[in-house]
Design an enzyme around this catalytic site. Structure first.
Site, PDB file in Angstrom:
ATOM      1  N   GLU A   1      56.508  42.611  40.394  1.00  0.00           N
ATOM      2  CA  GLU A   1      56.210  43.932  39.833  1.00  0.00           C
ATOM      3  C   GLU A   1      57.028  45.037  40.495  1.00  0.00           C
ATOM      4  OE1 GLU A   1      52.024  43.455  37.609  1.00  0.00           O
ATOM      5  OE2 GLU A   1      51.838  43.919  39.742  1.00  0.00           O
TER       6      GLU A   1
ATOM      7  N   PHE B   1      59.767  46.261  39.613  1.00  0.00           N
ATOM      8  CA  PHE B   1      60.372  47.201  38.667  1.00  0.00           C
ATOM      9  C   PHE B   1      59.328  47.910  37.802  1.00  0.00           C
ATOM     10  CE2 PHE B   1      63.863  44.130  39.531  1.00  0.00           C
ATOM     11  CZ  PHE B   1      64.595  45.006  40.320  1.00  0.00           C
ATOM     12  N   HIS B   2      58.067  47.774  38.190  1.00  0.00           N
ATOM     13  CA  HIS B   2      56.985  48.528  37.547  1.00  0.00           C
ATOM     14  C   HIS B   2      56.874  49.848  38.298  1.00  0.00           C
ATOM     15  CE1 HIS B   2      52.938  49.650  36.299  1.00  0.00           C
ATOM     16  NE2 HIS B   2      52.870  48.602  35.503  1.00  0.00           N
TER      17      HIS B   2
ATOM     18  N   CYS C   1      39.741  22.544  30.591  1.00  0.00           N
ATOM     19  CA  CYS C   1      39.655  21.431  31.545  1.00  0.00           C
ATOM     20  C   CYS C   1      38.297  20.729  31.440  1.00  0.00           C
ATOM     21  CB  CYS C   1      39.890  21.944  32.962  1.00  0.00           C
ATOM     22  SG  CYS C   1      38.474  22.828  33.649  1.00  0.00           S
TER      23      CYS C   1
ATOM     24  N   GLU D   1      43.627  52.102  35.568  1.00  0.00           N
ATOM     25  CA  GLU D   1      45.066  51.860  35.737  1.00  0.00           C
ATOM     26  C   GLU D   1      45.815  52.430  34.544  1.00  0.00           C
ATOM     27  OE1 GLU D   1      46.323  47.833  36.168  1.00  0.00           O
ATOM     28  OE2 GLU D   1      44.734  47.328  37.556  1.00  0.00           O
TER      29      GLU D   1
ATOM     30  N   ASN E   1      39.478  41.418  38.988  1.00  0.00           N
ATOM     31  CA  ASN E   1      40.436  42.329  38.371  1.00  0.00           C
ATOM     32  C   ASN E   1      40.795  41.812  36.986  1.00  0.00           C
ATOM     33  OD1 ASN E   1      42.266  44.716  38.894  1.00  0.00           O
ATOM     34  ND2 ASN E   1      43.787  43.225  38.235  1.00  0.00           N
ATOM     35  N   GLU E   2      40.643  42.648  35.991  1.00  0.00           N
ATOM     36  CA  GLU E   2      41.038  42.287  34.624  1.00  0.00           C
ATOM     37  C   GLU E   2      40.651  40.845  34.276  1.00  0.00           C
ATOM     38  OE1 GLU E   2      45.179  43.256  33.977  1.00  0.00           O
ATOM     39  OE2 GLU E   2      44.645  45.337  33.618  1.00  0.00           O
TER      40      GLU E   2
ATOM     41  N   CYS F   1      40.030  28.276  36.944  1.00  0.00           N
ATOM     42  CA  CYS F   1      39.192  28.017  35.780  1.00  0.00           C
ATOM     43  C   CYS F   1      37.892  28.792  35.976  1.00  0.00           C
ATOM     44  CB  CYS F   1      38.907  26.512  35.685  1.00  0.00           C
ATOM     45  SG  CYS F   1      37.442  26.147  34.697  1.00  0.00           S
TER      46      CYS F   1
HETATM   47  C1  GLA Z   1      47.436  45.000  35.218  1.00  0.00           C
HETATM   48  C2  GLA Z   1      46.975  44.550  36.586  1.00  0.00           C
HETATM   49  C3  GLA Z   1      47.782  45.131  37.702  1.00  0.00           C
HETATM   50  C4  GLA Z   1      49.242  45.156  37.351  1.00  0.00           C
HETATM   51  C5  GLA Z   1      49.431  45.927  36.083  1.00  0.00           C
HETATM   52  C6  GLA Z   1      50.882  46.094  35.689  1.00  0.00           C
HETATM   53  O1  GLA Z   1      46.824  46.121  34.761  1.00  0.00           O
HETATM   54  O2  GLA Z   1      45.602  44.824  36.809  1.00  0.00           O
HETATM   55  O3  GLA Z   1      47.573  44.334  38.851  1.00  0.00           O
HETATM   56  O4  GLA Z   1      49.707  43.864  37.198  1.00  0.00           O
HETATM   57  O5  GLA Z   1      48.790  45.232  35.053  1.00  0.00           O
HETATM   58  O6  GLA Z   1      51.018  46.843  34.518  1.00  0.00           O
END
Ligand code: GLA
Length: 674
Positions: free
Chosen positions: A347, A349-350, A154, A299, A143-144, A109
């Site tokens: 991931e 298969f990414h 909550c 990315e 990250n993101e 959260c």
């Molecule tokens: C996001 C995340 C990464 C990964 C990619 C996969 O951008 O930051 O860790 O999961 O997606 O596309």
């Protein structure tokens, strides 16, 4: 200055001996920057308060020895399972009251003081240990932010929301006024009674929803700020956090002020023919968020992703073509998720830069080729790295309008981003470079500013747009603009944002009349039928989509009208000359003309405003993209057929003198015109 090349590097998924091979391969591939430790919290702090940095020392030293710079993540994006066992209250809760579990990622959260405290401690230790590391180039906070959990309902979030509301409104009376709680018996007697907009019997209070959107973006930003504070106390190295393009939950105008360099993650779908123009819009947003400064594509996928229903690989050459699109539109870094394709986990298969198949693969060959080219183009004499894109056309983008317009109980369903996209496509198809702006910023650098569906309009924004047109700018206001103020109270007296802007445009909007198909089961479904338009701003028959309204041209020329039904003869496109001798104008467009018609209209607006392409640039449009950045022109053929381009200069990729260029499918030319 350089154009960075690299990707997310997750060596903890591999045995130690692979790390040496990684660095050897990175050197071969021209990799200059590796993002490390994004998901390493559980490895760095295997038990509460017990840290293990030895392996990360080794990773950073190994990269450094290979000449690879490091974008070091703060590792706070995914707490270890022990945090949830120890403090289940750190787990986020959905609007339906479901507490999310461990076993995936981002299970925290944003308002949890406990999460923030554990995150702070980890960042302190990381900064203490690595602030002086010679490989460190950039800090990568979290990250993101908000990728999976952007709104949490909550009790900790509820408490923080109340505090946020008190700070905004000062008194409960003021909240009641702003939220319009005289409606449906919603009056609150004290802040203690107020909750997040959890699942409720029917439409929730619109201003409560909007405030919760504002609050949720601010809470994520507060997490970011808390980490930045720790880093700043001990390090001067630049700081970023990776954005996600047009990401609705985070108001990136606010965020962008707090990063040293804007960075973005972008995963256009290779199977979608609109991906190329859509990605162009994403890149333009990133450049604009940083005020035109170079940004980093943090990315992208080397080929396929694994999170769509069907995951198309990139076509041969497409990774390169899209990378150059980012460079052309201002990126000084091309990075990927991820370096080595995982062998385990969700991931696997990414795609990765080093695929499961190793280096004897198309993907690796393309990665290696691209690295070599970017190293060439990074040479200072090329003048590309660090350079800017000049633009004199802009689109006003507003997160609050996005949030408010897409709420339920609106005049009709409108996908805000699609409206922006339509205008962006029309402008870029003329070959113009387009910036995104805020309606209340200095607009004097632009010849044309479009404000599409700027649903929420404050007095300051309204006055700034009006002043822009009155000072000689060409202002284009699209439908559903200036309908409500920042409290979501309607601008009375005819929409379009108050008297001043109405005067500038010379129009008053009386009623919305969106095209609608029967919605027999009240599902909200039903494709909106097009509405016919007539007027010589269009070359022939034209249709509008999405929206229509009853407009009165009180002091404006009517350039196009609606044709059918109750709206027959009613203004669809108007223009008022403003700004006296300086030749400004105020256009109003009461629908969304379909792409061909919108391009014709935009062409007329641009011509009247005196907007021209940089001299000597071919206006190509279609699948060929041509962008001037600094002294360099980048031309990319995204189509399936070859194309000839009239462009003179030196092709920096081949060294050849260009006198008309042949671009094959996915072909790229980088031409110096100096
Ligand atoms: C996001 C995340 C990464 C990964 C990619 C996969 O951008 O930051 O860790 O999961 O997606 O596309």
């Amino acid at each position: 200055m350089t154009i960075w090349y690299g990707g997310d590097y997750n060596p903890e998924q591999w045995p130690r001996e692979v790390w040496d091979e990684d660095v050897t391969l990175m050197r071969r591939g021209g990799i200059s920057l590796a993002t490390v430790a994004v998901f390493s919290w559980a490895r760095l702090e295997p038990r509460p308060g017990e840290y293990d940095f030895g392996w990360l020392d080794d990773v950073l030293d190994t990269l450094h020895a290979g000449g690879i710079r490091v974008d070091l993540a703060t590792a706070t994006a995914s707490p270890p399972p022990w945090l949830a066992k120890l403090h289940p209250e750190t787990l986020p809760v959905t609007e339906d009251g479901v507490r999310l579990a461990v076993g995936s990622r981002q299970q925290y959260c944003p308002s949890s003081p406990v999460y923030r405290e554990y995150a702070r401690r980890l960042v302190e230790r990381l900064v203490e240990r690595y602030a002086g590391h010679p490989a460190l180039e950039l800090w990568h906070v979290n990250n993101e932010y908000g990728c999976h959990v952007h709104h949490c309902y909550c009790d900790a979030s509820a408490a923080a929301f109340r505090g946020w509301l008190e700070a905004r409104y000062g008194s409960i009376e003021e909240l009641n006024r702003a939220w319009g709680t005289a409606f449906w018996s919603q009056r609150y007697d004290s802040f203690d009674e107020v909750d997040p907009p959890r699942a409720a019997p029917t439409f929730r209070n619109p201003t409560q929803l909007l405030d919760f959107d504002r609050f949720s973006s601010d809470e994520l930003l507060a997490c970011y700020r808390a980490e930045v504070e720790v880093i700043r106390a001990a390090s001067d190295v630049p700081i970023t956090t990776n954005f996600m393009g047009f990401f609705k939950p985070a108001d990136y105008w606010k965020w962008a002020k707090e990063v040293d360099v804007v960075s973005d993650d972008a995963y256009p779908d290779p199977a979608d023919p609109l991906s190329t123009p859509y990605a162009a819009m994403l890149r333009d947003l990133m450049r604009s968020l940083g005020g035109g400064a170079p940004w980093i594509l943090m990315e992208q996928a080397p080929s396929a992703v694994n999170w769509r229903e069907r995951n198309a690989p990139k076509a041969p050459g497409q990774m390169r073509a899209w990378s150059y699109q980012a460079v052309a539109r201002g990126a000084d870094g091309i990075l990927f998720f991820q370096w080595r394709q995982s062998a385990a986990g969700s991931e696997k298969f990414h795609s990765g830069m080093v695929p499961h198949g190793g280096t004897d693969t198309r993907v690796w060959r393309e990665i290696e080729e691209m690295g070599g080219e970017l190293a060439q183009l990074s040479r200072p004499e090329v003048g590309l790295a660090g350079s800017r894109v000049a633009s004199n056309v802009a689109i006003a983008l507003d997160w609050e309008s996005w949030w408010a317009l897409e709420q339920p109980a609106s005049p009709t369903a409108v996908a805000y981003q699609e409206v922006l996209f339509a205008w962006h496509v029309a402008l870029t198809s003329l070959g113009l470079a387009v910036d995104f702006v805020r309606a209340d910023q200095d607009l004097s650098a632009y010849r044309v500013v479009v404000a599409p569906a700027h649903f929420v309009l404050t007095d300051a924004q309204s006055a700034n747009l009006a002043a822009y047109a009155e000072a000689g700018g060409s202002l284009v206001v699209g439908f559903a603009t200036g309908v409500v103020d920042a409290d979501l109270h309607v601008h009375l007296g005819g929409y379009v944002g108050g008297e001043r802007l109405r005067g500038t445009l010379g129009v008053r909007v009386e009623e919305f009349a969106p095209p609608a198909a029967p919605d027999l089961r009240a599902t909200g479904g039903g494709e909106a039928p097009p509405v016919a338009l007539a007027g010589d701003v269009f070359d022939g028959d034209a249709v509008g989509t999405v929206w229509a309204e009853v407009v009165h041209a009180t002091d404006a020329e009517v350039l196009a009208t609606f044709v059918d039904g109750a709206l027959a003869g009613s203004p669809a496109v108007t223009r008022r000359t403003t700004g006296g001798d300086s030749g400004g104008s105020g256009w109003y467009v009461a629908t969304l003309p379909e792409p061909g018609a919108l391009t014709e209209l935009v062409g007329r607006i641009a011509t009247e405003a005196g907007v021209e392409l940089p001299s000597g640039l071919p206006a190509v449009g279609g699948t060929v993209e041509v962008v001037q950045r600094g002294p360099v022109v980048i031309a990319i053929n995204h189509g399936d057929e070859g194309a000839i381009l009239e462009l003179d200069g030196t092709d920096l990729l081949t060294g050849a003198e260009a006198r008309g260029l042949w671009l094959g499918p996915q072909g790229v030319a980088v031409v110096s015109r100096a």
